[in-house]
Design a protein around this motif. Structure first.
Motif, PDB file in Angstrom:
ATOM      1  N   GLN A   5     -30.672  35.365 107.571  1.00 45.43           N
ATOM      2  CA  GLN A   5     -30.608  33.889 107.506  1.00 45.43           C
ATOM      3  C   GLN A   5     -29.031  33.385 107.285  1.00 45.43           C
ATOM      4  O   GLN A   5     -28.975  32.357 107.857  1.00 45.43           O
ATOM      5  N   SER A   6     -28.210  33.832 106.833  1.00 46.03           N
ATOM      6  CA  SER A   6     -27.041  33.599 106.376  1.00 46.03           C
ATOM      7  C   SER A   6     -25.931  33.471 107.604  1.00 46.03           C
ATOM      8  O   SER A   6     -24.982  33.086 107.819  1.00 46.03           O
ATOM      9  N   GLY A   7     -26.200  34.806 108.465  1.00 41.90           N
ATOM     10  CA  GLY A   7     -25.305  34.757 109.566  1.00 41.90           C
ATOM     11  C   GLY A   7     -25.762  34.966 110.895  1.00 41.90           C
ATOM     12  O   GLY A   7     -26.733  33.834 110.984  1.00 41.90           O
ATOM     13  N   LEU A   8     -25.301  35.593 111.847  1.00 38.67           N
ATOM     14  CA  LEU A   8     -25.757  35.405 113.169  1.00 38.67           C
ATOM     15  C   LEU A   8     -27.038  36.003 113.414  1.00 38.67           C
ATOM     16  O   LEU A   8     -27.295  37.260 112.515  1.00 38.67           O
ATOM     17  N   LEU A   9     -28.018  35.753 114.250  1.00 38.02           N
ATOM     18  CA  LEU A   9     -29.132  36.438 114.533  1.00 38.02           C
ATOM     19  C   LEU A   9     -28.921  37.417 115.467  1.00 38.02           C
ATOM     20  O   LEU A   9     -27.966  37.190 116.162  1.00 38.02           O
ATOM     21  N   LEU A  10     -29.799  38.745 115.592  1.00 38.22           N
ATOM     22  CA  LEU A  10     -29.403  39.826 116.133  1.00 38.22           C
ATOM     23  C   LEU A  10     -29.546  39.323 117.642  1.00 38.22           C
ATOM     24  O   LEU A  10     -28.703  39.922 118.648  1.00 38.22           O
ATOM     25  N   ARG A  11     -30.459  38.465 118.013  1.00 41.14           N
ATOM     26  CA  ARG A  11     -30.471  38.049 119.423  1.00 41.14           C
ATOM     27  C   ARG A  11     -29.484  37.313 120.104  1.00 41.14           C
ATOM     28  O   ARG A  11     -29.325  37.258 121.288  1.00 41.14           O
ATOM     29  N   GLN A  12     -28.491  36.940 119.146  1.00 42.93           N
ATOM     30  CA  GLN A  12     -27.322  35.910 119.420  1.00 42.93           C
ATOM     31  C   GLN A  12     -26.167  37.052 120.159  1.00 42.93           C
ATOM     32  O   GLN A  12     -25.346  36.517 120.791  1.00 42.93           O
ATOM     33  N   ILE A  13     -26.144  38.203 119.567  1.00 40.56           N
ATOM     34  CA  ILE A  13     -25.190  39.201 119.881  1.00 40.56           C
ATOM     35  C   ILE A  13     -25.586  40.349 120.368  1.00 40.56           C
ATOM     36  O   ILE A  13     -24.768  41.230 121.045  1.00 40.56           O
ATOM     37  N   ALA A  14     -26.920  40.497 121.005  1.00 41.20           N
ATOM     38  CA  ALA A  14     -27.306  41.645 121.628  1.00 41.20           C
ATOM     39  C   ALA A  14     -28.336  41.314 122.528  1.00 41.20           C
ATOM     40  O   ALA A  14     -29.146  40.214 122.325  1.00 41.20           O
ATOM     41  N   ASP A  15     -28.405  41.963 123.670  1.00 42.11           N
ATOM     42  CA  ASP A  15     -29.479  41.556 124.788  1.00 42.11           C
ATOM     43  C   ASP A  15     -30.814  42.329 124.383  1.00 42.11           C
ATOM     44  O   ASP A  15     -30.812  43.361 123.433  1.00 42.11           O
ATOM     45  N   VAL A  16     -31.787  42.084 125.167  1.00 40.87           N
ATOM     46  CA  VAL A  16     -33.110  43.004 125.122  1.00 40.87           C
ATOM     47  C   VAL A  16     -32.945  44.334 124.886  1.00 40.87           C
ATOM     48  O   VAL A  16     -33.710  44.936 123.951  1.00 40.87           O
ATOM     49  N   ASP A  17     -32.200  44.988 125.945  1.00 42.55           N
ATOM     50  CA  ASP A  17     -32.188  46.455 125.977  1.00 42.55           C
ATOM     51  C   ASP A  17     -31.419  46.958 124.802  1.00 42.55           C
ATOM     52  O   ASP A  17     -32.118  47.999 124.174  1.00 42.55           O
ATOM     53  N   ASP A  18     -30.404  46.358 124.200  1.00 40.91           N
ATOM     54  CA  ASP A  18     -29.709  46.855 123.122  1.00 40.91           C
ATOM     55  C   ASP A  18     -30.818  46.619 121.940  1.00 40.91           C
ATOM     56  O   ASP A  18     -30.786  47.474 121.057  1.00 40.91           O
ATOM     57  N   ILE A  19     -31.327  45.647 121.722  1.00 41.07           N
ATOM     58  CA  ILE A  19     -32.244  45.471 120.875  1.00 41.07           C
ATOM     59  C   ILE A  19     -33.527  46.558 120.733  1.00 41.07           C
ATOM     60  O   ILE A  19     -33.869  46.931 119.458  1.00 41.07           O
ATOM     61  N   LYS A  20     -33.892  46.757 121.696  1.00 37.09           N
ATOM     62  CA  LYS A  20     -35.123  48.024 121.841  1.00 37.09           C
ATOM     63  C   LYS A  20     -34.519  49.183 121.398  1.00 37.09           C
ATOM     64  O   LYS A  20     -35.095  50.043 120.779  1.00 37.09           O
ATOM     65  N   PHE A  21     -33.323  49.563 121.845  1.00 33.18           N
ATOM     66  CA  PHE A  21     -32.506  50.764 121.377  1.00 33.18           C
ATOM     67  C   PHE A  21     -32.302  50.744 119.803  1.00 33.18           C
ATOM     68  O   PHE A  21     -32.754  51.701 119.308  1.00 33.18           O
ATOM     69  N   LEU A  22     -31.921  49.828 119.171  1.00 39.28           N
ATOM     70  CA  LEU A  22     -31.353  49.497 117.949  1.00 39.28           C
ATOM     71  C   LEU A  22     -32.827  49.718 117.140  1.00 39.28           C
ATOM     72  O   LEU A  22     -32.871  50.140 116.058  1.00 39.28           O
ATOM     73  N   ASP A  23     -34.158  49.145 117.875  1.00 46.65           N
ATOM     74  CA  ASP A  23     -35.222  49.411 117.137  1.00 46.65           C
ATOM     75  C   ASP A  23     -35.717  50.729 117.032  1.00 46.65           C
ATOM     76  O   ASP A  23     -36.110  51.289 116.102  1.00 46.65           O
ATOM     77  N   GLU A  24     -35.635  51.278 118.115  1.00 45.34           N
ATOM     78  CA  GLU A  24     -35.809  52.852 118.154  1.00 45.34           C
ATOM     79  C   GLU A  24     -35.135  53.683 117.250  1.00 45.34           C
ATOM     80  O   GLU A  24     -35.649  54.557 116.550  1.00 45.34           O
ATOM     81  N   VAL A  25     -33.843  53.180 117.101  1.00 40.49           N
ATOM     82  CA  VAL A  25     -32.923  54.206 116.035  1.00 40.49           C
ATOM     83  C   VAL A  25     -33.216  53.676 114.707  1.00 40.49           C
ATOM     84  O   VAL A  25     -33.246  54.467 113.804  1.00 40.49           O
ATOM     85  N   ALA A  26     -33.412  52.547 114.321  1.00 37.23           N
ATOM     86  CA  ALA A  26     -33.784  52.087 113.167  1.00 37.23           C
ATOM     87  C   ALA A  26     -35.099  52.635 112.671  1.00 37.23           C
ATOM     88  O   ALA A  26     -35.217  52.992 111.399  1.00 37.23           O
ATOM     89  N   THR A  27     -36.158  52.593 113.480  1.00 36.87           N
ATOM     90  CA  THR A  27     -37.544  53.255 112.868  1.00 36.87           C
ATOM     91  C   THR A  27     -37.108  54.748 112.854  1.00 36.87           C
ATOM     92  O   THR A  27     -37.784  55.197 111.796  1.00 36.87           O
ATOM     93  N   MET A  28     -36.293  55.361 113.686  1.00 35.17           N
ATOM     94  CA  MET A  28     -36.323  56.950 113.264  1.00 35.17           C
ATOM     95  C   MET A  28     -35.531  57.151 112.028  1.00 35.17           C
ATOM     96  O   MET A  28     -35.790  58.143 111.063  1.00 35.17           O
ATOM     97  N   LEU A  29     -34.476  56.167 111.629  1.00 33.02           N
ATOM     98  CA  LEU A  29     -33.662  56.192 110.197  1.00 33.02           C
ATOM     99  C   LEU A  29     -34.392  55.554 109.181  1.00 33.02           C
ATOM    100  O   LEU A  29     -34.158  55.768 108.167  1.00 33.02           O
ATOM    101  N   GLY A  30     -35.688  54.837 109.392  1.00 25.75           N
ATOM    102  CA  GLY A  30     -36.233  54.269 108.343  1.00 25.75           C
ATOM    103  C   GLY A  30     -35.784  53.167 107.632  1.00 25.75           C
ATOM    104  O   GLY A  30     -35.955  52.815 106.471  1.00 25.75           O
TER     105      GLY A  30
END
Length: 79
Positions: A5-30
């Protein structure tokens, strides 16, 4: 206060494909997506701003050898 809430939102610096990729990697890492993005950005900043090591070998500075010159009039000035 949460960090997202204090900085940039992830949607402001990444597009939809990048967010999907980050979501997959983040769920793998927990970890949350925001934390993954923050860690990767910090790592990139550290690697780009780290001083580079000099190539080659370090050698001491040496002056070229020169003999001391004796002055003929040196003895006359002391009198």
């Amino acid at each position: 206060m949460p960090e997202n809430q204090s900085g940039l939102l992830l949607r402001q610096i990444a597009d939809v494909d990048d967010i999907k990729f980050l979501d997959e990697v983040a769920t793998m890492l927990g970890i949350p997506i925001e934390q993954l993005a923050k860690e990767r950005i910090e790592k990139l900043i550290v690697t780009r701003t780290r001083p580079k090591t000099m190539t080659g070998t370090v050698q001491p500075f040496r002056r070229p050898y020169s003999q001391t010159k004796t002055r003929a009039d040196e003895g006359l000035k002391s009198v």
